[in-house]
Scaffold this motif. Structure first.
Motif, PDB file in Angstrom:
ATOM      1  N   LYS A  20       0.875  -1.305  -0.149  1.00 44.17           N
ATOM      2  CA  LYS A  20      -0.098   0.044   0.077  1.00 44.17           C
ATOM      3  C   LYS A  20       0.663   1.115   0.003  1.00 44.17           C
ATOM      4  O   LYS A  20       0.474   2.107  -0.755  1.00 44.17           O
ATOM      5  CB  LYS A  20      -0.772   0.071   1.122  1.00 44.17           C
ATOM      6  N   GLU A  24       1.202   3.854  -2.822  1.00 38.72           N
ATOM      7  CA  GLU A  24       0.669   5.387  -2.607  1.00 38.72           C
ATOM      8  C   GLU A  24       1.636   6.233  -3.180  1.00 38.72           C
ATOM      9  O   GLU A  24       1.660   7.229  -3.524  1.00 38.72           O
ATOM     10  CB  GLU A  24       0.422   5.412  -1.135  1.00 38.72           C
ATOM     11  N   PRO A  67      -9.039  -7.735   2.523  1.00 41.56           N
ATOM     12  CA  PRO A  67      -9.378  -6.175   2.320  1.00 41.56           C
ATOM     13  C   PRO A  67      -7.961  -5.522   2.071  1.00 41.56           C
ATOM     14  O   PRO A  67      -7.971  -4.463   1.432  1.00 41.56           O
ATOM     15  CB  PRO A  67      -9.804  -6.024   3.617  1.00 41.56           C
ATOM     16  N   TYR A  68      -6.761  -5.988   2.337  1.00 43.22           N
ATOM     17  CA  TYR A  68      -5.640  -5.390   2.137  1.00 43.22           C
ATOM     18  C   TYR A  68      -5.439  -5.142   0.515  1.00 43.22           C
ATOM     19  O   TYR A  68      -5.165  -4.148   0.184  1.00 43.22           O
ATOM     20  CB  TYR A  68      -4.385  -6.249   2.710  1.00 43.22           C
ATOM     21  N   GLU A  70      -7.849  -5.451  -1.762  1.00 42.62           N
ATOM     22  CA  GLU A  70      -8.640  -4.546  -2.188  1.00 42.62           C
ATOM     23  C   GLU A  70      -8.129  -2.910  -1.928  1.00 42.62           C
ATOM     24  O   GLU A  70      -8.505  -2.170  -3.023  1.00 42.62           O
ATOM     25  CB  GLU A  70     -10.070  -4.801  -1.533  1.00 42.62           C
ATOM     26  N   ASP A  71      -7.773  -2.739  -1.069  1.00 38.32           N
ATOM     27  CA  ASP A  71      -7.046  -1.507  -0.655  1.00 38.32           C
ATOM     28  C   ASP A  71      -5.889  -1.004  -2.022  1.00 38.32           C
ATOM     29  O   ASP A  71      -5.939   0.160  -2.515  1.00 38.32           O
ATOM     30  CB  ASP A  71      -6.669  -1.234   0.595  1.00 38.32           C
ATOM     31  N   VAL A  72      -4.997  -2.119  -2.213  1.00 35.06           N
ATOM     32  CA  VAL A  72      -4.056  -1.789  -3.101  1.00 35.06           C
ATOM     33  C   VAL A  72      -4.557  -1.640  -4.479  1.00 35.06           C
ATOM     34  O   VAL A  72      -4.386  -0.814  -5.219  1.00 35.06           O
ATOM     35  CB  VAL A  72      -3.087  -3.132  -3.129  1.00 35.06           C
ATOM     36  N   GLU A  73      -5.705  -2.359  -4.886  1.00 37.30           N
ATOM     37  CA  GLU A  73      -6.513  -2.328  -6.203  1.00 37.30           C
ATOM     38  C   GLU A  73      -7.009  -0.653  -6.227  1.00 37.30           C
ATOM     39  O   GLU A  73      -7.073  -0.146  -7.113  1.00 37.30           O
ATOM     40  CB  GLU A  73      -7.627  -3.275  -6.249  1.00 37.30           C
ATOM     41  N   SER A  74      -7.711  -0.242  -5.078  1.00 36.59           N
ATOM     42  CA  SER A  74      -8.029   1.154  -5.154  1.00 36.59           C
ATOM     43  C   SER A  74      -6.879   1.929  -5.553  1.00 36.59           C
ATOM     44  O   SER A  74      -7.226   3.074  -6.328  1.00 36.59           O
ATOM     45  CB  SER A  74      -8.887   1.386  -3.852  1.00 36.59           C
ATOM     46  N   ILE A  75      -5.945   2.018  -4.899  1.00 36.70           N
ATOM     47  CA  ILE A  75      -4.852   2.738  -4.964  1.00 36.70           C
ATOM     48  C   ILE A  75      -4.432   2.833  -6.424  1.00 36.70           C
ATOM     49  O   ILE A  75      -4.151   3.761  -6.999  1.00 36.70           O
ATOM     50  CB  ILE A  75      -3.627   2.486  -3.800  1.00 36.70           C
TER      51      ILE A  75
END
Length: 167
Positions: A20, A24, A67-68, A70-75
């Motif tokens: 992440k 980022e 969920p981790y 999924e956060d990476v995918e969103s970024i």
């Protein structure tokens, strides 16, 4: 990344595989660079990994892994332009107990938009390799495909990436 960029993010990524934080930082660099303009090449992002994020050396496993990632995918979705591509190369030995690719391949296929790949000549966007030589061949295929030319000759050397996991 420049050496200064690498040094600026060293502390946040040097204690494990914090994907992440790494993505980022990529998003910040893309934003600072501005939009590509007509006639400029699209962006290609290369990631070499064992495939699995961790916290202080402990691999993140299900149920926390979903969920981790999924956060990476969103970024990644936030900085990856329509024609930009992310290629993930996982270095794993199929017989190793540390083969994390089995656990994360499905996520990387989604994050890299593998389902949108229509050109049969385009290298897989998420793929596992098991040797330094395969890394060089894979990067060579990616570069040649993205440049639409057969001009590169990428070979993995003794230090493929800066050893950010060591102090």
């Amino acid at each position: 990344l420049t050496e200064d960029d690498y040094q600026a993010m060293y502390e946040s990524i040097s204690n494990g595989t914090n994907m992440k934080t790494a993505f980022e930082r990529v998003a910040e660099l893309v934003e600072a660079a501005g939009s590509q303009v007509s006639g400029c090449p699209t962006r290609t992002f290369l990631m070499v990994t064992d495939g699995n994020p961790d916290r202080n050396g402990d691999p993140i496993k299900e149920p926390d892994l979903r969920p981790y990632m999924e956060d990476v995918e969103s970024i990644v979705d936030g900085f990856l332009g329509e024609d930009d591509l992310l290629f993930v190369t996982a270095i794993n030995d199929d017989n190793s107990i540390d083969n994390y690719w089995r656990d994360t391949e499905q996520y990387w296929l989604q994050i890299t938009r593998e389902q949108n790949r229509t050109d049969p000549k385009e290298p897989a966007r998420a793929e596992q390799v098991s040797s330094k030589a395969e890394i060089g061949f894979r990067i060579d295929k990616i570069i040649n495909h993205r440049l639409h030319k057969g001009i590169s000759s990428a070979q993995a050397g003794p230090n493929v990436l800066p050893p950010y996991l060591e102090r």
